[in-house]
Write a protein that holds these residues in place. Structure first.
Motif, short mmCIF file in Angstrom:
data_model
loop_
_atom_site.label_atom_id
_atom_site.label_comp_id
_atom_site.label_asym_id
_atom_site.label_seq_id
_atom_site.Cartn_x
_atom_site.Cartn_y
_atom_site.Cartn_z
N UNK A 171 5.56 10.17 -0.38
CA UNK A 171 4.34 10.84 -0.89
C UNK A 171 3.00 9.87 -1.06
N UNK A 172 3.32 8.79 -0.60
CA UNK A 172 2.31 7.93 -0.72
C UNK A 172 2.14 7.05 -1.95
N UNK A 173 3.42 6.89 -2.53
CA UNK A 173 3.50 5.80 -3.54
C UNK A 173 4.06 4.67 -3.12
N UNK A 174 4.07 3.71 -4.00
CA UNK A 174 4.75 2.27 -3.47
C UNK A 174 5.63 1.97 -4.72
N UNK A 175 6.90 1.24 -4.05
CA UNK A 175 7.77 0.77 -4.88
C UNK A 175 8.48 -0.62 -4.60
N UNK A 176 8.76 -1.28 -5.72
CA UNK A 176 8.97 -2.55 -5.72
C UNK A 176 10.16 -2.78 -6.53
N UNK A 177 11.44 -2.89 -6.12
CA UNK A 177 12.67 -2.95 -6.78
C UNK A 177 13.29 -4.19 -6.87
N UNK A 178 14.01 -4.54 -8.02
CA UNK A 178 14.64 -5.82 -7.89
C UNK A 178 16.12 -5.18 -7.75
N UNK A 179 17.15 -5.88 -7.11
CA UNK A 179 18.53 -5.52 -6.96
C UNK A 179 19.25 -6.65 -6.40
N UNK A 180 20.37 -6.84 -7.10
CA UNK A 180 21.34 -7.77 -6.45
C UNK A 180 22.25 -7.27 -5.04
N UNK B 226 9.25 9.04 -3.49
CA UNK B 226 7.98 8.62 -3.88
C UNK B 226 7.25 8.03 -2.98
N UNK B 227 7.92 7.15 -1.93
CA UNK B 227 6.89 6.44 -1.07
C UNK B 227 6.53 7.45 0.13
N UNK C 202 0.83 -1.30 -0.11
CA UNK C 202 0.06 0.03 0.01
C UNK C 202 1.00 1.10 -0.06
N UNK C 203 0.19 2.42 0.41
CA UNK C 203 0.83 3.55 0.05
C UNK C 203 2.32 3.79 1.04
N UNK D 43 5.76 1.99 -8.43
CA UNK D 43 6.89 2.02 -9.44
C UNK D 43 7.34 0.51 -9.45
N UNK D 44 7.61 -0.11 -10.42
CA UNK D 44 8.22 -1.26 -10.65
C UNK D 44 9.56 -1.29 -11.21
N UNK D 45 10.65 -1.32 -10.59
CA UNK D 45 11.87 -1.03 -10.89
C UNK D 45 12.92 -2.54 -11.13
N UNK D 46 13.06 -2.96 -12.33
CA UNK D 46 13.83 -3.97 -12.39
C UNK D 46 15.28 -3.67 -12.60
N UNK D 47 16.15 -3.92 -11.60
CA UNK D 47 17.41 -3.46 -11.55
C UNK D 47 17.94 -2.13 -11.99
N UNK D 48 17.21 -1.23 -11.03
CA UNK D 48 17.27 0.08 -11.51
C UNK D 48 18.56 0.71 -11.25
#
Ligand SMILES: Nc1ncnc2c1ncn2[C@@H]1O[C@H](COP(=O)(O)OP(=O)(O)OP(=O)(O)O)[C@@H](O)[C@H]1O
Length: 192
Positions: A166-175, A163-164, A28-29, A139-144
């Motif tokens: 401000x109420x956004x959500x973010x899922x990111x992939x990172x090694x 971003x988060x 969620x937010x 936000x869906x960020x793949x290896x950003x």
């Protein structure tokens, strides 16, 4: 900002192989999720399913809010100067002048360089600038962080936090480890 991303009992099959199964999440937010796992475990496949670009083998995804996806597919016209490419993206995205986003990512000085001449990190910064062109809740960020120098990695972490915040959500992939208070999801735990 309305932001929600839920997935229930997701399974993913690629070719003949079941990659992962029984994956449930609910963001969620303000939520941040760091997805990790070994090469080939299915992280990119998961991002595409969550973005609605690929169907899951099983399970359901529900989204509230627009998705901003950053992945390896830059779709840049290599002959176009960066400022022109950014304006093209802005028109596609229904956004206004991209100048302030370019300044935020420090790519404004590259405005007249054909995108084909940009370095890997410069291209990645341009792609992140595009993400800022329009408010998108998810936000869906793949290896950003891949290819970014230390300062740009810190800037991206700040942008995600903002971003988060401000109420956004973010899922990111990172090694790599990322200096953000994200929950970690190890996709290997859902491997089939
Ligand atoms: N269209 C396809 N058909 C069959 N197999 C595929 C297809 N696309 C991807 N795969 C396979 O699915 C598996 C997962 O790929 P995916 O790109 O999701 O992994 P990943 O976790 O993001 O890997 P990496 O860390 O290397 O980026 C890989 O074994 C890949 O070869």
């Amino acid at each position: 900002m309305q932001a929600r991303l839920s997935a229930r009992d997701l399974a993913c099959r690629r070719g003949e192989r079941l990659l992962f199964r029984k994956l449930t999440l609910d963001l969620g937010p303000g939520d941040m999720l760091h997805v990790r796992g070994h090469n080939g475990v299915g992280k990119t496949s998961l991002m595409r399913i969550l973005a609605g670009l690929a169907p899951p083998f099983a399970g359901e995804v529900e989204r509230t809010g627009e998705v901003g996806l950053v992945d390896g597919r830059h779709a840049l016209d290599l002959d176009r100067e960066l400022a022109d490419a950014m304006r093209f993206w802005a028109r596609l995205d229904g956004a206004g002048d991209p100048t302030s986003a370019m300044e935020r990512l420090g790519v404004d000085a590259l405005a007249d360089i054909p995108t084909g001449y940009l370095s890997t990190g410069q291209k990645q910064r341009a792609v992140i600038a595009r993400l800022l062109l329009r408010a998108r809740a998810i936000w869906l960020l793949d290896e950003p962080f891949a290819g970014l120098d230390t300062a740009s990695q810190a800037l991206l972490a700040d942008l995600i936090a903002e971003h988060c915040g401000n109420g956004g959500l973010c899922l990111y992939v990172s090694h790599q480890p990322v200096d953000l208070p994200a929950t970690v999801l190890d996709l290997a735990e859902y491997a089939a």
